[in-house]
Write a protein that holds these residues in place. Structure first.
Motif, PDB file in Angstrom:
ATOM      1  N   ASP A 513       0.816  -1.218   0.000  1.00 51.46           N
ATOM      2  CA  ASP A 513       0.000   0.000   0.000  1.00 51.46           C
ATOM      3  C   ASP A 513       0.847   1.264   0.000  1.00 51.46           C
ATOM      4  O   ASP A 513       0.376   2.319  -0.431  1.00 51.46           O
ATOM      5  CB  ASP A 513      -0.932   0.010   1.221  1.00 51.46           C
ATOM      6  N   VAL A 514       2.077   1.180   0.515  1.00 53.76           N
ATOM      7  CA  VAL A 514       2.921   2.377   0.603  1.00 53.76           C
ATOM      8  C   VAL A 514       4.074   2.320  -0.390  1.00 53.76           C
ATOM      9  O   VAL A 514       4.978   3.154  -0.336  1.00 53.76           O
ATOM     10  CB  VAL A 514       3.461   2.549   2.038  1.00 53.76           C
ATOM     11  N   THR A 515       4.069   1.321  -1.282  1.00 53.52           N
ATOM     12  CA  THR A 515       5.133   1.173  -2.272  1.00 53.52           C
ATOM     13  C   THR A 515       4.708   1.826  -3.583  1.00 53.52           C
ATOM     14  O   THR A 515       3.548   1.743  -3.986  1.00 53.52           O
ATOM     15  CB  THR A 515       5.440  -0.319  -2.511  1.00 53.52           C
ATOM     16  N   HIS A 516       5.663   2.473  -4.229  1.00 61.87           N
ATOM     17  CA  HIS A 516       5.392   3.116  -5.521  1.00 61.87           C
ATOM     18  C   HIS A 516       4.894   2.060  -6.513  1.00 61.87           C
ATOM     19  O   HIS A 516       5.448   0.955  -6.579  1.00 61.87           O
ATOM     20  CB  HIS A 516       6.666   3.782  -6.054  1.00 61.87           C
ATOM     21  N   PRO A 517       3.856   2.347  -7.287  1.00 62.01           N
ATOM     22  CA  PRO A 517       3.310   1.340  -8.217  1.00 62.01           C
ATOM     23  C   PRO A 517       4.344   0.736  -9.147  1.00 62.01           C
ATOM     24  O   PRO A 517       4.286  -0.457  -9.446  1.00 62.01           O
ATOM     25  CB  PRO A 517       2.239   2.129  -8.992  1.00 62.01           C
ATOM     26  N   ASP A 518       5.314   1.538  -9.600  1.00 60.87           N
ATOM     27  CA  ASP A 518       6.313   1.018 -10.530  1.00 60.87           C
ATOM     28  C   ASP A 518       7.272   0.042  -9.861  1.00 60.87           C
ATOM     29  O   ASP A 518       7.991  -0.695 -10.563  1.00 60.87           O
ATOM     30  CB  ASP A 518       7.103   2.176 -11.148  1.00 60.87           C
ATOM     31  N   ASP A 519       7.335   0.040  -8.541  1.00 64.50           N
ATOM     32  CA  ASP A 519       8.260  -0.850  -7.814  1.00 64.50           C
ATOM     33  C   ASP A 519       7.555  -2.043  -7.182  1.00 64.50           C
ATOM     34  O   ASP A 519       8.197  -2.922  -6.595  1.00 64.50           O
ATOM     35  CB  ASP A 519       8.979  -0.065  -6.707  1.00 64.50           C
ATOM     36  N   ARG A 543      10.867   2.854  -4.014  1.00 64.66           N
ATOM     37  CA  ARG A 543      10.349   4.159  -3.636  1.00 64.66           C
ATOM     38  C   ARG A 543       9.083   3.984  -2.819  1.00 64.66           C
ATOM     39  O   ARG A 543       8.213   3.161  -3.152  1.00 64.66           O
ATOM     40  CB  ARG A 543      10.040   4.976  -4.894  1.00 64.66           C
ATOM     41  N   TYR A 544       9.003   4.716  -1.733  1.00 67.28           N
ATOM     42  CA  TYR A 544       7.795   4.779  -0.923  1.00 67.28           C
ATOM     43  C   TYR A 544       6.995   6.013  -1.320  1.00 67.28           C
ATOM     44  O   TYR A 544       7.556   7.040  -1.741  1.00 67.28           O
ATOM     45  CB  TYR A 544       8.116   4.875   0.569  1.00 67.28           C
ATOM     46  N   GLN A 548       1.722  12.051   2.774  1.00 72.34           N
ATOM     47  CA  GLN A 548       1.538  13.361   2.160  1.00 72.34           C
ATOM     48  C   GLN A 548       1.675  13.321   0.637  1.00 72.34           C
ATOM     49  O   GLN A 548       1.552  14.337  -0.031  1.00 72.34           O
ATOM     50  CB  GLN A 548       2.546  14.358   2.740  1.00 72.34           C
ATOM     51  N   GLY A 549       1.985  12.121   0.071  1.00 69.06           N
ATOM     52  CA  GLY A 549       2.110  11.983  -1.365  1.00 69.06           C
ATOM     53  C   GLY A 549       3.505  12.168  -1.897  1.00 69.06           C
ATOM     54  O   GLY A 549       3.714  12.116  -3.116  1.00 69.06           O
ATOM     55  N   ASP A 550       4.492  12.403  -1.053  1.00 66.47           N
ATOM     56  CA  ASP A 550       5.871  12.562  -1.509  1.00 66.47           C
ATOM     57  C   ASP A 550       6.472  11.198  -1.842  1.00 66.47           C
ATOM     58  O   ASP A 550       6.077  10.161  -1.300  1.00 66.47           O
ATOM     59  CB  ASP A 550       6.707  13.239  -0.419  1.00 66.47           C
ATOM     60  N   ILE A 551       7.475  11.209  -2.724  1.00 64.03           N
ATOM     61  CA  ILE A 551       8.183   9.981  -3.106  1.00 64.03           C
ATOM     62  C   ILE A 551       9.522   9.961  -2.398  1.00 64.03           C
ATOM     63  O   ILE A 551      10.311  10.897  -2.504  1.00 64.03           O
ATOM     64  CB  ILE A 551       8.368   9.908  -4.627  1.00 64.03           C
ATOM     65  N   VAL A 552       9.772   8.859  -1.663  1.00 62.44           N
ATOM     66  CA  VAL A 552      11.012   8.733  -0.892  1.00 62.44           C
ATOM     67  C   VAL A 552      11.760   7.500  -1.392  1.00 62.44           C
ATOM     68  O   VAL A 552      11.281   6.373  -1.260  1.00 62.44           O
ATOM     69  CB  VAL A 552      10.716   8.591   0.616  1.00 62.44           C
TER      70      VAL A 552
END
Length: 850
Positions: A513-519, A543-544, A548-552
């Motif tokens: 749920d908190v993982t970037h879709p591409d990863d 990438r998480y 807040q919608g930021d990519i980490v």
């Protein structure tokens, strides 16, 4: 019971005969009729014929007028005799226990002969009443049917029937005989007591049979005088014989008995027959299948009036299971005693509480002396010795637990401290279970074991858990625990801060749920491989997406924790924020760009100028000047190689070098590598030995040649003049994780792929393994892996003496890893080294299709 409606004139029984006037024959007829009724009741078999003949008798001739009869003295005497006979017969009739009834065909009562033998009476039974109002409907209908049958057939009808009158269950027999075409005589006898006794007898016999079956007791009887035997079915079965066959003789029976028990049984039977002495023995019998069974054999003699034994009556009970249980119990008792006496750090005990006497020990194993330093016999004699080694506060608590167990029969389970003879504290775990004896005593069977070491481990574990908790909570990187379903179960503060969720919020989410879709695809695949046990751990950059919608961007390292059966429990993930590293990498890329454009270009110009000088333009100059030019030229060459190697390694590590894979001939790759270093080998006086392998690999050919050339060049540089360098290749089978185990005399190997191979690496079962062997000085064990790191060499002076940059092996490792292979070295000091690398083998049938 009283029968108030039985006050009737029995003269009405004479209604079938019409008497116009009294005469001397009237008393005679009455007496005869009463006698007939008595005979009917007493002899039922004659009832039908008597009643039939009586009902068909012709009319009696009437005597002379009354005055003649009264004046006849003979008739007076006869009348008196008949009165006496009538009184006698009436007494007999009334004494009969049967109820005698005369009924019409429609069921109307005409006459009733009462009885007090029934346990109850019928309230509506009276002359003139109908049977339908006296008996229950089913019984009344049955009575009417039987009356009709008797009148139709002229035969007596006999039947039995149950009924209930005034709540009283009855069982009666009715005999119905026709008197004439319209009337019948019914004799009712109460069978209730007889039926009750029959039922009681039946139940008694059934209970006896059931008891024998349940108790598995076989019965037998021996007639001493006749010599005959009678056995029950269980007796046959206990002896292993067929119940359908006749009883065996005494000699045949003895053959069934175990040889060691025959004499005892024979002697006991003789004493029972001769002296009337009963016996009870445990004997063994051998069944036809060879199995041995234990039987409890009992016999009781029966004596006649002269005191002689006429019969023996006995039983057989199979006690094989009981004997087995007794043997097992004895074995368990011996085992328990052995365990109790040999417990290395404990003992077993039994305590009894007896009202009025208190608690005392009845058993203590020898282990108490090793545990507490007390002798068992001393404690049995004085239980207070146990309190002398205990700690006061623990004894108080123990007394409370024992008192509760005494009142509620709850098990005792506590831990206590004792003080040893040396003054040290020793911890014990005490467990016991109470049971109440029939005489009111309570017994505790228990065990006390030393748990001092366990307490120390617990203390260390608490310390370790506290340290882990602090390390977990205060770790500078994010740490999370994830179930096999992907759900979070725990995470530290840094993890929550990293992705902006609270712990409560994350417990409702999965890692996807908190993982970037591409990863997600790569992350889930690695997680699947962990669950399946295909890999022990994996790491990846992912990438998480924060709350807040930021990519980490993070670096994830994950391993699976499993239970004793190997089933996955949860995974531990370490997450490191790599935003700063990414920034450094961008700076490094910028630096590399500067090096590439701003440093390499002037170096090339300097190298060209020095080359012109070195070609002889300044031959007129002094030797010292020429020497200085040569030094400048060599250093510029070295600097150019260093810059080129740095750029190459960086491109490989950053993935900027795209591998153009194709099917390659192993022999051709080896040939190109040999040709590339042949001049260097000739100059150094080194012989090159190689044997081509006819096989195909799936690889980028230029990079493979570069790797082999680098390994061959190193081997040439570190081999003595006149020596040889060997290049070989072979096909191996197996998983890439096991390909490359040490096989030479070297004591170490480099396993450089396990922690850094991409997740997509194939685990093909066939590989081409290249080997480059030299006769150099060898590599120490502690540097077998270190030399594959950038700028690492066996000797720091090698870069000056041999001209290397320290990046060649790092470049080789990176190239091999990107092909999905392994590279390592085996070496023996003073004898040389062998470098190995593996590439995926491509069968001939796949050539050109990959």
């Amino acid at each position: 019971m009283g029968i108030p409606f039985y006050l009737q004139d029995w003269s009405s029984w004479l209604s079938p005969v019409v008497l116009a006037d009294a005469s001397c024959c009237y008393p005679l007829l009455l007496a005869g009729l009463l006698g007939l009724i008595v005979l009917v009741v007493v002899e039922t078999s004659l009832l039908a014929s008597i009643v039939t003949s009586w009902s068909r008798r012709p009319a009696v001739a009437l005597p002379k007028p009354e005055q003649d009869y009264l004046s006849d003295p003979t008739c007076t005497q006869t009348q008196e005799a008949l009165k006496q006979s009538e009184s006698f017969n009436r007494a007999i009739l009334n004494a009969l226990p049967d109820l005698i009834l005369r009924l019409r065909a429609d069921g109307t009562y005409l006459d009733i002969k009462p009885t007090t033998a029934f346990p109850t009476y019928f309230p509506n039974l009276r002359v003139g009443e109908n049977v339908r109002n006296v008996l229950p409907p089913p019984i009344a209908q049955q009575r009417l049917t039987m009356i009709a049958t008797a009148l139709q057939t002229g035969a007596m009808q006999v039947y039995e029937y149950p009924l209930t009158v005034q709540g009283q269950p009855l069982w009666q027999e009715a005999r119905i005989m026709p008197l004439n075409a319209e009337e019948v005589l019914v004799v009712v006898r109460d069978l209730t007591e007889r039926k009750r006794m029959e039922e009681a007898l039946r139940q008694s016999e059934a209970r006896l049979e059931l008891a024998q079956q349940v108790a598995q007791v076989g019965y037998w009887q021996f007639d001493v005088e006749q010599g005959t035997r009678l056995w029950s079915e269980l007796t046959f079965r206990h002896l292993g014989l067929d119940p359908t066959q006749p009883e065996p003789s005494w000699d045949e029976l003895l053959q069934i008995v175990h040889l060691n028990d025959r004499a005892t049984l024979q002697a006991s039977a003789e004493r029972a027959i001769t002296n009337g002495i009963p016996y009870a023995l445990d004997i063994r019998v051998v069944h036809p299948d060879g199995s041995i069974h234990y039987l409890e054999a009992r016999a009781e003699p029966l004596l006649n009036a002269q005191g002689q034994v006429t019969q023996l009556i006995g039983t057989l009970l199979d006690i094989t299971d009981r004997k087995g249980t007794e043997a097992a119990l004895q074995e368990r008792e011996a085992m328990l005693r052995a365990i109790g006496d040999n417990l290395p750090k404990g003992y077993i005990y039994q305590i009894v509480y007896e009202p009025g006497k208190g608690r005392y020990y009845t058993y203590l194993s020898a282990g108490i002396e090793r545990l507490l330093g007390l002798k068992p016999e001393a404690v049995l004699a004085n239980p207070q010795l146990m309190r002398q080694v205990g700690i006061a506060e623990d004894l108080v608590y123990a007394d409370q637990v024992v008192q509760e167990s005494l009142q509620n029969l709850t098990p005792i389970e506590l831990q206590m401290r004792n003080r040893t003879a040396e003054g040290q504290i020793q911890w014990s775990s005490i467990r016991s279970v109470p049971r109440r004896l029939p005489d009111g005593r309570i017994v505790w069977d228990g065990v006390e074991v030393d748990i001092t070491e366990l307490k120390q481990i617990e203390a260390a574990l608490r310390t370790s858990e506290e340290q882990f908790r602090r390390a977990f909570d205060d770790a500078p990187i994010g740490v999370s625990l994830v179930l096999p379903t992907g759900q979070f179960i725990k995470m530290n503060r840094r993890y929550c801060e990293l992705i902006g969720y609270s712990e409560a919020e994350l417990l409702e989410l999965t890692f996807a749920d908190v993982t970037h879709p591409d990863d997600q695809a790569a992350d889930l695949e690695g997680f699947r491989q962990l669950l399946a046990g295909e890999i022990q751990a994996f790491h990846m950059e992912k990438r998480y997406i924060t709350k807040q919608g930021d990519i980490v961007p993070v670096l994830l390292n994950t391993a699976m924790v499993r239970d004793e059966q190997g089933q996955p429990l949860y995974s531990i993930g370490h997450v490191q924020d790599i935003r700063e590293r990414r920034q450094i990498e961008r700076m490094k890329d910028e630096f590399i760009s500067v090096v590439s454009h701003e440093l390499r270009t002037p170096l090339t110009s300097i190298r060209g100028a020095l080359g012109i000088l070195e070609s002889g333009v300044f031959n007129t100059r002094s030797d010292k000047a020429r020497h200085m030019v040569q030094i400048a030229l060599n250093n510029s060459d070295r600097l150019v190689r260093l810059v080129n190697d740095i750029l190459t390694l960086e491109r490989l590590q950053s993935g900027k070098v795209a591998l153009v894979m194709e099917s390659c001939s192993v022999a051709e790759l080896m040939k190109q590598a040999i040709e590339s270093v042949q001049a260097l080998a000739d100059e150094a006086g080194i012989g090159l030995v190689w044997q081509p392998l006819v096989a195909q690999v799936w690889a980028a050919p230029d990079l493979v040649v570069q790797t082999l050339t680098n390994l061959l060049g190193n081997a040439i540089k570190f081999s003595p003049s006149g020596g040889s360098v060997w290049l070989s290749a072979e096909i191996r089978s197996g998983d890439w994780r096991t390909i490359g185990s040490p096989r030479g005399t070297g004591t170490g190997h480099s396993n450089l792929l396990n922690d850094s191979a991409p997740l997509s690496v194939s685990t093909a079962t066939s590989w081409v393994c290249f080997a480059v062997q030299d006769q150099g000085r060898g590599i120490p064990d502690h540097k077998l892996e270190l030399i594959f790191e950038p700028f690492q060499q066996v000797d720091v002076s090698d870069s000056r003496k041999k001209g290397g940059t320290g990046l060649g092996l790092a470049i080789c490792r990176n190239i091999v890893q990107q092909h999905g292979g392994r590279i390592w070295v085996e070496s023996t000091l003073g004898s040389g080294s062998t470098f190995f690398l593996t590439l995926p083998y491509q069968p001939e049938s796949n050539n050109g299709t990959a």
